[in-house]
Design an enzyme around this catalytic site. Structure first.
Site, PDB file in Angstrom:
ATOM      1  N   HIS A 167       0.819  -1.219   0.000  1.00  0.00           N
ATOM      2  CA  HIS A 167       0.000   0.000   0.000  1.00  0.00           C
ATOM      3  C   HIS A 167       0.853   1.270   0.000  1.00  0.00           C
ATOM      4  CE1 HIS A 167      -3.551   2.345   0.402  1.00  0.00           C
ATOM      5  NE2 HIS A 167      -4.292   1.410   0.973  1.00  0.00           N
ATOM      6  N   ASP A 373      -9.132  -5.600 -18.613  1.00  0.00           N
ATOM      7  CA  ASP A 373      -9.332  -6.619 -19.651  1.00  0.00           C
ATOM      8  C   ASP A 373      -7.984  -6.935 -20.291  1.00  0.00           C
ATOM      9  OD1 ASP A 373      -9.988  -8.186 -21.804  1.00  0.00           O
ATOM     10  OD2 ASP A 373     -11.379  -6.764 -22.724  1.00  0.00           O
TER      11      ASP A 373
END
Length: 429
Positions: A167, A373
């Site tokens: 993070h 995608d």
């Protein structure tokens, strides 16, 4: 339950390609004041399930693992910090990233079944997440490598993209931006549509406050529970809220209010006790004067918004009133963030406490992961593992396609309260 074997075929570092120009020493990049929050030096883990388009009967012309590995190398050339290593100390406030070009850890794996054989990786998971998430070699600190990826291919042509990211380097939006760049390269795009922006000097850098007492990390034994809420049910409460207050509310507001109320009722806190709900609000829209107009900043850019109320108010008021508490907390964001940025605070809002009466909420639906995608379509669903034994957590996601609505994944009550919590949530859905 079927017997499933996951075979890790290769493990190695993937370096940027094309390789950066030779330099006498690696470029060192400074982190922002938010990046350097000690609590962010942890791994965020998630599984991204793709149904794919293979024929399931023979060798696919384009193996997802090979395609993604090559695309990762190109994306790392655009995002060199993800191929680097952390240096310095968070406590000494000199933490930075050395762009060493050592690369991201990448694992190629295969499993001897189809996604349907494991129920599409719905809960309860028929394959342990530990088998589908990458892990470094023994003795290597997993938080020293900014990003690790495992692509596990199934016999049906589907695959699971296991992501482990630190993070400190990026928030959810930033991580999704990087993953989106990998996907664009996988589809043959020469240049990602969003140009990455590192410049952490754009972030506010207020004087550092004296550290408070160290946080408690006591394990509470919270149990996992997930439920799906239909779009119609959410829309009903949005309409009712508008009729009552003449204002709009979001899916996040409705779902979070219900979890907070259900948890507070199930636990049975003293009516006068204070209970808190905390979420990390994106603040990019508050920094439009300094951030690039075209976007691209991928560092941590959020503020922890905390809403506090008496347990009695959360449990006895109508859900619309609890939604309003959350909306009021959101409305305070610009003022509270500005005060922190100017140094006009006495307590560091980024120093979080992990007590039993604090519920942390994370929304994964608007980060950009669901639009990724690699050439085989967007993910059927995403499974975040943002849970820790010392945190009461609720994560908002989406149910597997083609279902619509909101999936609420929680780990926020102990076994002694789970039945009451489930009943409260089921009455909502």
């Amino acid at each position: 339950m079927v017997a499933v074997t996951v075979t890790r075929r290769s493990r190695s570092f993937v370096a940027p390609s094309p390789a950066p120009a030779p330099a006498a020493e690696a470029q060192t990049l400074e982190l922002s004041a938010i990046d350097r929050v000690p609590g962010l030096r942890h791994n965020v883990r998630s599984l991204h399930v793709f149904r794919g388009g293979g024929d399931g009967g023979g060798e696919m012309l384009r193996r997802p693992a090979a395609v993604i590995r090559a695309a990762l190398a190109r994306a790392l050339a655009d995002y060199p910090p993800f191929a680097g290593r952390f240096a310095g100390s968070l406590l000494a406030v000199d933490a930075c990233v050395a762009c060493t070009g050592e690369g991201a850890w990448f694992v190629e794996a295969a499993v001897d079944c189809s996604l349907d054989d494991v129920n599409g990786m719905e809960y309860p998971l028929m394959i342990s997440e530990e088998e589908l998430l990458p892990a470094p070699d023994d003795g290597v600190d997993p938080t020293s490598i900014p990003v690790m990826i495992q692509v596990t291919e199934f016999t049906c042509g589907g695959f699971i993209f296991g992501l482990v990211a630190v993070h400190t380097l990026a928030d959810g939006l930033g991580a999704a931006q990087f993953i989106g760049a990998i996907a664009e390269h996988a589809r043959g795009v020469d240049k990602p549509k969003v140009a990455p922006v590192w410049d952490r000097a754009l972030m506010p850098n207020p004087p550092r406050l004296p550290p408070g007492p160290p946080p408690s990390f006591r394990s509470f034994g919270f149990q996992h529970f997930s439920t799906d809420v239909t779009s119609d049910r959410i829309a009903h409460f949005k309409t009712e809220y508008f009729r009552a207050f003449g204002q709009y509310c979001s899916t996040f507001d409705v779902a979070t209010a219900k979890v907070w109320q259900a948890r507070t009722r199930a636990v049975g806190y003293n009516p006068e006790a204070q209970v808190h709900m905390c979420f990390f609000a994106n603040t990019r829209h508050l920094l439009t004067q300094v951030l690039p107009k075209d976007g691209g900043y991928y560092g941590n850019c959020f503020y922890p918004v905390t809403v506090t109320a008496k347990a009695e108010d959360v449990t006895t008021k109508e859900l619309l009133e609890v939604i309003k508490m959350i909306r009021d907390g959101k409305a305070r964001l610009p003022m509270e963030f500005a005060k922190w940025a100017s140094g006009d605070v006495k307590i560091d809002p980024y120093e979080l406490t992990f007590e039993h009466n604090v519920l942390f909420v994370s929304d994964w639906t608007r980060l950009g992961f669901f639009e990724v995608d690699y050439g085989w379509g967007t993910p059927s669903h995403i499974i975040p593992f943002t849970y820790a034994e010392y945190m009461a957590v609720a994560v908002l996601g989406a149910p597997p396609m083609p279902k619509k609505g909101t999936r609420i994944m929680t780990q926020c009550v102990e076994d002694s309260h789970i039945k009451e919590f489930q009943e409260e949530m089921k009455a909502f859905v």
